[in-house]
Design a protein around this motif. Structure first.
Motif, mmCIF file in Angstrom:
data_model
loop_
_atom_site.group_PDB
_atom_site.id
_atom_site.type_symbol
_atom_site.label_atom_id
_atom_site.label_comp_id
_atom_site.label_asym_id
_atom_site.label_seq_id
_atom_site.Cartn_x
_atom_site.Cartn_y
_atom_site.Cartn_z
ATOM 1 N N GLY A 1 0.987 -0.871 -0.094
ATOM 2 C CA GLY A 1 -0.164 0.118 -0.162
ATOM 3 C C GLY A 1 0.881 1.231 -0.187
ATOM 4 N N ALA A 2 2.168 0.764 0.275
ATOM 5 C CA ALA A 2 3.217 2.151 0.070
ATOM 6 C C ALA A 2 3.376 2.691 -1.093
ATOM 7 C CB ALA A 2 4.132 1.885 0.289
ATOM 8 N N PRO A 3 3.555 4.155 -1.535
ATOM 9 C CA PRO A 3 4.011 4.586 -2.598
ATOM 10 C C PRO A 3 4.958 3.760 -3.816
ATOM 11 C CG PRO A 3 4.162 6.481 -1.101
ATOM 12 C CD PRO A 3 3.484 4.938 -0.505
ATOM 13 N N ARG A 4 5.023 4.744 -4.806
ATOM 14 C CA ARG A 4 5.784 4.176 -5.187
ATOM 15 C C ARG A 4 7.500 5.004 -4.974
ATOM 16 N NH1 ARG A 4 4.412 4.973 -11.432
ATOM 17 N NH2 ARG A 4 2.217 4.788 -10.908
ATOM 18 N N VAL A 5 8.338 4.054 -5.387
ATOM 19 C CA VAL A 5 8.907 5.218 -5.651
ATOM 20 C C VAL A 5 9.973 5.241 -6.620
ATOM 21 C CG1 VAL A 5 12.295 4.944 -4.067
ATOM 22 C CG2 VAL A 5 9.850 3.935 -3.302
ATOM 23 N N VAL A 6 10.671 6.076 -7.102
ATOM 24 C CA VAL A 6 11.035 5.731 -8.325
ATOM 25 C C VAL A 6 12.121 6.625 -7.926
ATOM 26 C CG1 VAL A 6 11.764 7.734 -10.921
ATOM 27 C CG2 VAL A 6 8.817 6.883 -9.512
ATOM 28 N N GLY A 7 13.924 6.050 -8.664
ATOM 29 C CA GLY A 7 15.183 5.984 -7.862
ATOM 30 C C GLY A 7 16.118 5.108 -8.720
ATOM 31 N N GLY A 8 15.265 4.554 -10.055
ATOM 32 C CA GLY A 8 16.030 3.325 -11.048
ATOM 33 C C GLY A 8 16.656 4.242 -12.098
ATOM 34 N N PRO A 9 17.381 3.022 -12.527
ATOM 35 C CA PRO A 9 18.162 3.681 -14.525
ATOM 36 C C PRO A 9 16.824 4.016 -15.166
ATOM 37 C CG PRO A 9 18.010 1.825 -14.586
ATOM 38 C CD PRO A 9 17.799 2.389 -12.991
ATOM 39 N N SER A 10 17.293 5.443 -16.084
ATOM 40 C CA SER A 10 16.905 5.579 -16.746
ATOM 41 C C SER A 10 16.269 4.696 -18.410
ATOM 42 C CB SER A 10 16.494 6.928 -17.264
ATOM 43 O OG SER A 10 16.836 7.951 -16.780
ATOM 44 N N CYS A 11 15.037 4.106 -18.880
ATOM 45 C CA CYS A 11 15.143 2.675 -19.241
ATOM 46 C C CYS A 11 14.284 3.214 -20.179
ATOM 47 C CB CYS A 11 15.285 1.138 -18.899
ATOM 48 S SG CYS A 11 15.783 1.070 -17.452
ATOM 49 N N GLU A 12 13.324 2.894 -21.498
ATOM 50 C CA GLU A 12 12.636 2.806 -22.366
ATOM 51 C C GLU A 12 12.327 0.699 -22.004
ATOM 52 O OE1 GLU A 12 13.532 5.415 -23.818
ATOM 53 O OE2 GLU A 12 14.801 4.469 -24.451
ATOM 54 N N ARG A 13 12.871 -0.145 -21.527
ATOM 55 C CA ARG A 13 12.160 -1.367 -21.261
ATOM 56 C C ARG A 13 13.083 -1.933 -20.366
ATOM 57 N NH1 ARG A 13 9.163 0.055 -24.383
ATOM 58 N NH2 ARG A 13 7.846 -1.068 -25.870
#
Length: 332
Positions: free
Chosen positions: A71-83
């Motif tokens: 239920g926790a919100p998403r965390v954005v912190g990974g690399p930039s990717c198309e796939r």
């Protein structure tokens, strides 16, 4: 007058040097700007695969994000990717490089999502898969065209074995058998590899002369055989008994495919509760549930949905503004 002329010549030389130096500096800065997308592949130090959850590409940022499942919100912190895809101790990130002709950069990442190897191939990023052990990786790029629904497209599918470091740049030359007969054709295309747990057997789509087939491949013996027609973008279940795939059910280019699951033991298939057209290689969240991307309401960004693999239930929105879903650890 001679001292004046010498002074003038000296001033001109100094000016020329400054211009050249400024041009060199500008070139260096421009080169660094062009290299910056590669630098952006690095993730935040605190973001890795150590936390169980649903990992996916966040459409708003283009970076890998995580939903913990509690239920926790998403965390954005990974690399930039198309796939993006991950399993075992490795992850695979596909990025489209700037400029023409189109080129795809395949980045092999560790569990901290730090780069350990990169491979550049022609084309547009399309499919990415890592075997359950993390030893084998495969990616597909569109060499010509950008849609399976269009005629005249061409793909290039590679396989990388991290145990040996050996890279198969294209699997198109693998000996192929269809209907018990060795098959040869100039328009053969492969895409959507999915690996078995033995790190030898794999499944993929092969297309030729307007038809698609599910093929079972053997890396050790370097061979492939067609086992069923009208199967695209296969995804092998964690227990290795079923394959999720998209099946062409309509001539409508806007929604030609529907999600199905094939039981490998009896070769029986059933449709899933998702009735919308799905152009994706579905991912198994566990042995009972599949995740996939569909176009979002704005027609640009996509959303991640899930649906039971047995054909019951109903689709459920999991991650708005997401694509390339993969479950790491237990989710939810």
């Amino acid at each position: 007058m001679k001292p004046v002329r010498r002074g003038l010549r000296l001033a001109l030389v100094v000016a020329a040097v400054l211009v050249l130096a400024g041009g060199s500096l500008g070139y260096v800065l421009h080169a660094r700007q062009r290299e910056r997308p590669a630098e952006q592949a690095a993730s935040d130090d605190s973001f890795g695969l150590d936390v169980p959850g649903l990992y996916f590409r966040d459409s708003a940022t283009g970076r890998v994000a995580r939903l913990p499942g509690d239920g926790a919100p998403r965390v954005v912190g990974g690399p930039s990717c198309e796939r993006f895809h991950a399993a075992g101790e490795r992850a695979l990130c596909l990025r489209k490089l700037p400029g023409l002709p189109a080129r795809t950069q395949a980045l092999v990442l560790d569990r901290r999502l730090r780069e350990v190897r990169r491979v550049t191939v022609p084309g547009i990023p399309n499919r990415a898969r890592v075997s359950a052990s993390g030893h084998l990786l495969s990616w597909t790029a569109f060499a010509v065209g950008d849609s399976y629904a269009a005629s005249g497209f061409s793909t290039r599918t590679s396989v990388l074995d991290l145990r040996t470091g050996y890279l198969i740049k294209s699997i198109e030359d693998i000996p192929l058998t269809i209907g018990g007969t060795r098959y040869h054709a100039p328009d053969v295309n492969y895409w959507g590899v999915t690996f078995a747990r033995d790190d030898n057997r794999f499944y993929a789509t092969v297309s030729s002369r307007g038809r698609t087939h599910l093929v079972e491949g053997d890396l050790r013996n370097w061979s492939a055989r067609a086992v069923r027609e009208n199967v695209e973008c296969p995804s092998l279940s964690p227990d290795n008994t079923r394959i999720a795939f998209k099946k062409k059910v309509s001539g409508d280019p806007r929604a030609p495919w529907r999600l199905y699951v094939l039981d490998l033991a009896g070769m029986r298939e059933h449709a899933l509760a998702e009735r919308r057209g799905v152009d994706d290689q579905a991912a198994w969240l566990d042995d009972r549930t599949l995740a996939y991307a569909l176009p979002g309401r704005d027609g640009r960004a996509s959303d991640v949905w899930s649906v039971p693999a047995d054909g019951t239930g109903a689709p459920r929105l999991v991650a708005p503004g997401g694509s390339s879903p993969v479950a790491v650890g237990r989710y939810p």
